[in-house]
Design a protein around this motif. Structure first.
Motif, PDB file in Angstrom:
ATOM      1  N   THR A   6      10.886  -2.205 -14.257  1.00 26.01           N
ATOM      2  CA  THR A   6      10.518  -3.242 -13.299  1.00 26.01           C
ATOM      3  C   THR A   6       9.100  -2.987 -12.818  1.00 26.01           C
ATOM      4  OG1 THR A   6      12.828  -3.404 -12.624  1.00 26.01           O
ATOM      5  CG2 THR A   6      11.192  -4.390 -11.166  1.00 26.01           C
ATOM      6  N   GLN A   7       8.273  -4.031 -12.855  1.00 27.87           N
ATOM      7  CA  GLN A   7       6.880  -3.915 -12.446  1.00 27.87           C
ATOM      8  C   GLN A   7       6.651  -4.604 -11.112  1.00 27.87           C
ATOM      9  OE1 GLN A   7       4.201  -5.301 -15.460  1.00 27.87           O
ATOM     10  NE2 GLN A   7       5.086  -4.012 -17.037  1.00 27.87           N
ATOM     11  N   ALA A   8       5.651  -4.119 -10.402  1.00 26.69           N
ATOM     12  CA  ALA A   8       5.268  -4.706  -9.122  1.00 26.69           C
ATOM     13  C   ALA A   8       3.753  -4.647  -8.977  1.00 26.69           C
ATOM     14  CB  ALA A   8       5.929  -3.945  -7.977  1.00 26.69           C
ATOM     15  N   ALA A   9       3.201  -5.668  -8.364  1.00 27.39           N
ATOM     16  CA  ALA A   9       1.762  -5.704  -8.110  1.00 27.39           C
ATOM     17  C   ALA A   9       1.410  -4.696  -7.022  1.00 27.39           C
ATOM     18  CB  ALA A   9       1.337  -7.094  -7.682  1.00 27.39           C
ATOM     19  N   ASP A  10       0.240  -4.077  -7.148  1.00 31.83           N
ATOM     20  CA  ASP A  10      -0.151  -3.031  -6.202  1.00 31.83           C
ATOM     21  C   ASP A  10      -0.402  -3.548  -4.794  1.00 31.83           C
ATOM     22  OD1 ASP A  10      -2.608  -4.275  -6.640  1.00 31.83           O
ATOM     23  OD2 ASP A  10      -3.668  -2.429  -7.123  1.00 31.83           O
ATOM     24  N   HIS A  11      -0.540  -4.857  -4.637  1.00 33.65           N
ATOM     25  CA  HIS A  11      -0.757  -5.412  -3.293  1.00 33.65           C
ATOM     26  C   HIS A  11       0.556  -5.733  -2.573  1.00 33.65           C
ATOM     27  CE1 HIS A  11       0.168  -9.473  -4.697  1.00 33.65           C
ATOM     28  NE2 HIS A  11      -0.574  -9.199  -5.755  1.00 33.65           N
ATOM     29  N   MET A  12       1.685  -5.506  -3.235  1.00 32.18           N
ATOM     30  CA  MET A  12       2.994  -5.751  -2.632  1.00 32.18           C
ATOM     31  C   MET A  12       3.237  -4.746  -1.500  1.00 32.18           C
ATOM     32  SD  MET A  12       6.684  -5.691  -4.568  1.00 32.18           S
ATOM     33  CE  MET A  12       6.305  -7.092  -5.594  1.00 32.18           C
ATOM     34  N   THR A  13       3.861  -5.216  -0.421  1.00 28.34           N
ATOM     35  CA  THR A  13       4.162  -4.295   0.680  1.00 28.34           C
ATOM     36  C   THR A  13       5.356  -3.412   0.328  1.00 28.34           C
ATOM     37  OG1 THR A  13       5.678  -5.803   1.802  1.00 28.34           O
ATOM     38  CG2 THR A  13       3.322  -5.937   2.409  1.00 28.34           C
ATOM     39  N   GLN A  46      10.106   7.791  -2.486  1.00 29.41           N
ATOM     40  CA  GLN A  46       8.721   7.774  -1.994  1.00 29.41           C
ATOM     41  C   GLN A  46       8.515   6.643  -0.989  1.00 29.41           C
ATOM     42  OE1 GLN A  46       7.013   7.669  -6.036  1.00 29.41           O
ATOM     43  NE2 GLN A  46       5.463   9.058  -5.212  1.00 29.41           N
ATOM     44  N   LEU A  47       9.062   5.481  -1.298  1.00 29.68           N
ATOM     45  CA  LEU A  47       8.883   4.336  -0.403  1.00 29.68           C
ATOM     46  C   LEU A  47       9.634   4.544   0.909  1.00 29.68           C
ATOM     47  CD1 LEU A  47       9.047   1.330  -2.884  1.00 29.68           C
ATOM     48  CD2 LEU A  47       7.046   2.571  -2.031  1.00 29.68           C
ATOM     49  N   ALA A  48      10.818   5.122   0.821  1.00 28.31           N
ATOM     50  CA  ALA A  48      11.577   5.413   2.041  1.00 28.31           C
ATOM     51  C   ALA A  48      10.834   6.424   2.908  1.00 28.31           C
ATOM     52  CB  ALA A  48      12.971   5.917   1.686  1.00 28.31           C
ATOM     53  N   ALA A  49      10.234   7.427   2.281  1.00 23.92           N
ATOM     54  CA  ALA A  49       9.468   8.421   3.030  1.00 23.92           C
ATOM     55  C   ALA A  49       8.235   7.782   3.670  1.00 23.92           C
ATOM     56  CB  ALA A  49       9.051   9.570   2.114  1.00 23.92           C
ATOM     57  N   ALA A  50       7.571   6.892   2.944  1.00 19.03           N
ATOM     58  CA  ALA A  50       6.396   6.200   3.499  1.00 19.03           C
ATOM     59  C   ALA A  50       6.804   5.347   4.693  1.00 19.03           C
ATOM     60  CB  ALA A  50       5.737   5.336   2.426  1.00 19.03           C
ATOM     61  N   ARG A  51       7.944   4.685   4.593  1.00 24.78           N
ATOM     62  CA  ARG A  51       8.419   3.837   5.683  1.00 24.78           C
ATOM     63  C   ARG A  51       8.834   4.661   6.897  1.00 24.78           C
ATOM     64  NH1 ARG A  51      13.241  -0.256   4.577  1.00 24.78           N
ATOM     65  NH2 ARG A  51      14.294   1.719   4.356  1.00 24.78           N
ATOM     66  N   LEU A  62       1.739  -0.961  -1.873  1.00 29.43           N
ATOM     67  CA  LEU A  62       2.090  -0.008  -2.916  1.00 29.43           C
ATOM     68  C   LEU A  62       0.891   0.792  -3.373  1.00 29.43           C
ATOM     69  CD1 LEU A  62       4.617  -1.934  -5.165  1.00 29.43           C
ATOM     70  CD2 LEU A  62       5.081  -0.188  -3.437  1.00 29.43           C
ATOM     71  N   ARG A  63      -0.281   0.173  -3.424  1.00 25.47           N
ATOM     72  CA  ARG A  63      -1.481   0.906  -3.861  1.00 25.47           C
ATOM     73  C   ARG A  63      -1.747   2.097  -2.945  1.00 25.47           C
ATOM     74  NH1 ARG A  63      -4.384  -3.784  -1.590  1.00 25.47           N
ATOM     75  NH2 ARG A  63      -4.212  -4.770  -3.594  1.00 25.47           N
ATOM     76  N   ASP A  64      -1.414   1.960  -1.653  1.00 31.04           N
ATOM     77  CA  ASP A  64      -1.616   3.051  -0.707  1.00 31.04           C
ATOM     78  C   ASP A  64      -0.634   4.200  -0.977  1.00 31.04           C
ATOM     79  OD1 ASP A  64      -3.599   1.501   0.580  1.00 31.04           O
ATOM     80  OD2 ASP A  64      -2.051   0.503   1.770  1.00 31.04           O
TER      81      ASP A  64
END
Length: 72
Positions: A6-13, A46-51, A62-64
């Motif tokens: 699954t791909q996602a754009a880097d500007h996605m939150t 990773q996303l859960a940790a960032a949140r 996502l880029r961040d």
């Protein structure tokens, strides 16, 4: 049989990315830039940790997260 990622754009939150992951029933996303070139891989952990971080805002992209991830 090859499995597609699954791909996602880097500007996605981060919030939207977590929703995409849940809908796709996947634990990782291939992050791509505006030219659809892969720039990194993020996991649900990773996303859960960032949140959960104290510096989190609903504008975190996502880029961040990819930029902050240690190099492999």
């Amino acid at each position: 049989m090859a499995q597609t990622m699954t791909q996602a754009a880097d500007h996605m939150t981060v919030e939207v990315a977590l929703s995409v992951m849940a809908a796709a029933r996947t634990g990782r996303l291939l992050v791509c830039d505006g030219d659809d070139r892969p720039t990194g891989l993020v996991t649900r952990a990773q996303l859960a940790a960032a949140r959960a971080a104290s510096s989190y805002t609903d504008r975190l992209r996502l880029r961040d997260v990819v930029d902050a991830a240690p190099a492999l």
